[in-house]
Motif scaffolding. Structure first.
Motif, PDB file in Angstrom:
ATOM      1  N   LYS A 104      -2.547  -9.634  -9.013  1.00 55.07           N
ATOM      2  CA  LYS A 104      -2.436  -8.354  -8.031  1.00 55.07           C
ATOM      3  C   LYS A 104      -1.851  -7.163  -8.570  1.00 55.07           C
ATOM      4  O   LYS A 104      -1.842  -6.305  -8.169  1.00 55.07           O
ATOM      5  N   GLY A 105      -1.104  -7.441  -9.736  1.00 53.18           N
ATOM      6  CA  GLY A 105      -0.388  -6.452 -10.208  1.00 53.18           C
ATOM      7  C   GLY A 105       0.961  -5.995  -9.580  1.00 53.18           C
ATOM      8  O   GLY A 105       1.413  -6.837  -8.651  1.00 53.18           O
ATOM      9  N   LYS A 106       1.606  -5.081 -10.056  1.00 50.72           N
ATOM     10  CA  LYS A 106       2.638  -4.289  -9.370  1.00 50.72           C
ATOM     11  C   LYS A 106       2.330  -3.797  -7.985  1.00 50.72           C
ATOM     12  O   LYS A 106       1.449  -3.165  -7.804  1.00 50.72           O
ATOM     13  N   TRP A 107       3.169  -4.502  -7.078  1.00 50.95           N
ATOM     14  CA  TRP A 107       2.845  -4.052  -5.581  1.00 50.95           C
ATOM     15  C   TRP A 107       3.625  -2.398  -5.412  1.00 50.95           C
ATOM     16  O   TRP A 107       4.555  -2.192  -5.916  1.00 50.95           O
ATOM     17  N   HIS A 108       2.620  -1.848  -4.814  1.00 50.74           N
ATOM     18  CA  HIS A 108       3.146  -0.358  -4.351  1.00 50.74           C
ATOM     19  C   HIS A 108       2.962  -0.151  -2.878  1.00 50.74           C
ATOM     20  O   HIS A 108       1.951  -0.558  -2.279  1.00 50.74           O
ATOM     21  N   ALA A 109       3.965   0.288  -2.199  1.00 53.38           N
ATOM     22  CA  ALA A 109       3.815   0.683  -0.829  1.00 53.38           C
ATOM     23  C   ALA A 109       2.539   1.538  -0.488  1.00 53.38           C
ATOM     24  O   ALA A 109       2.343   2.543  -1.354  1.00 53.38           O
ATOM     25  N   PRO A 110       1.574   1.505   0.173  1.00 49.28           N
ATOM     26  CA  PRO A 110       0.431   2.313   0.683  1.00 49.28           C
ATOM     27  C   PRO A 110       0.995   3.655   0.985  1.00 49.28           C
ATOM     28  O   PRO A 110       2.060   3.860   1.444  1.00 49.28           O
TER      29      PRO A 110
END
Length: 536
Positions: free
Chosen positions: A325-331
């Protein structure tokens, strides 16, 4: 009968000549170089200008002209006009022929239409600082390729003379034929530029879009003292502050994993190396083991591997990890504090002035002041006229016959070199269209590189398709930038092999914002490099 035909032909030519003289009014200035320039044109005595001017025939013609005689020199020569030409009232046509007999890779071939000597210059001291009203003609060096049109105009508020450059000038023809350059200035502020009688540019001297800087300054300008407030928020979108990373989101999961379902192909040769010694290689007679080291035969692809699915140690291929999923970023959400892009307020421009028409200084002399790496540049039939029809008459009488002869000779040479007339003509049309594309305003950032690519294509006709693809990449890139705000399109066609040009590469780099490290890539289509044992 032959004698009668000759007499009739002579009579027709005589009638044509008389008709031309009767129909054409006297030009304001005309230099056909029917006699030597010496004693009539003044060569600059400034130390910088060491180039030798020659009175020479145009190659293949009996017509003479003023010739640039040496390479890598600066040249300056001037001819005063008996009566200064007023540019403010009536139509004025500036026209001259230039032939680049040895081509033009780096140099100028333009004229300077000089102001009266009261402006502070002398013929024998003519140089690049001598004040002119208009500079017009071809200039080409590296990525620079343009038919200049520059005029100097006195600012009515400051009294200073300002250079105004035509922003999107036409390109210089790339062949070695005689070409005719025409600039038409009309009383209604119109400027038209023709090459070989064909209109290439039409604009108004009052246009704010076509001259840099514009002749008339803008009415308003941004307030230099207006500052953006510290709390001004220009972010249209912001990360959702209440968003939380899901518990099952694994940022450390690799992008690829081994394909556990993959099986080694039947017939795989585990014990066979991919390369073997070349059985035909022999140790050179002059090989010295002490000096050159132990000799080793060159390697070649193992012929046993060609018939098998593979050689050497077999490893499972990699596949995309479904858990990645890779690095999580806030939408992103709309920014409630967004105020738009800040701009300073407009204030009246203190330098603004109104002008109904340019206040041109008169033309009192014609000068050629150039620096060029090429010799063989020939100037001829320099004309200043007050009527477009007069200029057209001179064009038909002096330029066109020479051009047609040169064109026919070019066709013969192309046929002799192995290029069919159809193919060469088709490619010429393609490159003519590409030069027009390079003049499109929204491609201005890439214009110089596009022209450089076109010129390479003209020298190597076999690269025509690659050149087309490369320029198409640029156009698609610009369109996608306009439509999607700089996002890279999902798929952009690329030129392949050696036809992938610098302009296409720059377009690719510009869309992604990053350039892949060449050392991180492996060209699987390239042959394996062989380690040389010794140069013999």
């Amino acid at each position: 009968m032959d004698r009668e035909r000759i007499q009739l032909k002579f009579l027709l030519l005589l009638i044509a000549g008389l008709t031309f003289k009767l129909c054409a009014s006297d030009p304001l200035f005309y230099e056909p170089f029917e006699e030597s320039f010496e004693g009539r044109w003044i060569v600059s005595e400034k130390a910088d200008y060491q180039g030798v001017w020659k009175y020479s025939k145009s190659e293949g013609h009996e017509d003479y002209g003023l010739l640039v005689g040496e390479k890598a020199r600066k040249y300056a020569i001037v001819k005063e006009i008996d009566e200064a030409v007023d540019l403010r009232d009536g139509t004025v046509v500036l026209q001259f022929e230039t032939r680049l007999q040895n081509g033009l890779e780096c140099g100028g071939a333009y004229l300077k239409y000089l102001r009266p000597q009261e402006a502070g210059w002398k013929s024998k001291e003519f140089d690049n600082e001598s004040p002119y009203s208009i500079m017009f003609g071809p200039d080409k060096c590296g990525s620079v390729n343009k038919v200049h049109f520059i005029f100097k105009h006195k600012n009515p508020k400051t009294g200073e003379y300002v250079e105004h450059h035509l922003k999107y000038p036409p390109s210089v023809p790339s062949d070695k034929l005689t070409h005719l350059y025409t600039a038409i200035l009309t009383p209604d502020n119109e400027l038209r530029i023709l090459i070989d009688g064909e209109e290439k540019k039409k604009t108004s001297f009052l246009s704010a879009d076509d001259f840099e800087p514009p002749l008339i300054p803008a009415k308003t300008i941004p307030d230099p003292d207006d500052k953006k407030p510290e709390d001004w928020d220009e972010r249209a979108k912001i990360p959702d502050p209440v968003a939380v990373k899901p518990d099952d989101w694994d940022e450390d999961a690799p992008m690829e994993i081994e394909d556990e379902e993959a099986e080694k192909p039947e017939g795989w040769l585990d014990d066979e190396p991919e390369e073997v010694d070349d059985p035909e290689a022999t140790k050179p007679e002059d090989w010295d083991d002490e000096e050159d080291g132990e000799w080793e035969a060159l390697k070649i692809d193992n012929p046993k591997c060609e018939a098998a699915p593979g050689c050497g140690e077999w490893k499972r291929p990699m596949k995309r990890n479904p858990a990645y999923k890779g690095k999580w970023h806030a939408p992103l959400i709309d920014n409630p504090n967004y105020k738009g892009i800040w701009k300073p307020q407009q204030i009246p421009n203190p330098h603004y002035f109104e002008l109904e028409k340019p206040d041109f200084e008169p033309i009192a002399a014609i000068g050629i002041e150039i620096w060029t790496m090429q010799d063989g540049i020939l100037f001829d039939n320099i004309l200043i006229a007050s009527d477009e029809k007069d200029a057209e008459s001179y064009r038909e009488k002096t330029w066109k016959p020479k051009f047609e002869v040169e064109k026919e000779k070019q066709k013969v040479e192309e046929a002799a070199s192995g290029l069919s007339d159809g193919l060469a003509g088709f490619q010429k049309k393609i490159f003519d269209v590409l030069y027009q594309i390079a003049d499109i305003p929204f491609l201005e950032a890439y214009k110089l590189k596009i022209i450089d690519v076109i010129e390479k294509g003209e020298k190597q006709p076999n690269l025509t398709i690659g050149i087309l693809v490369s320029i198409l990449v640029v156009i698609l890139t610009v369109f996608f930038r306009i439509l999607f705000g700089g996002k890279k399109p999902a798929a952009v066609p690329k030129a392949t092999g050696e036809t992938k040009t610098a302009v296409a590469a720059e377009a690719d780099e510009g869309t992604s914002g990053e350039k892949e490290d060449e050392n991180d890539k492996e060209d699987v289509t390239a042959p394996r490099a062989r380690r040389p044992r010794r140069e013999t």
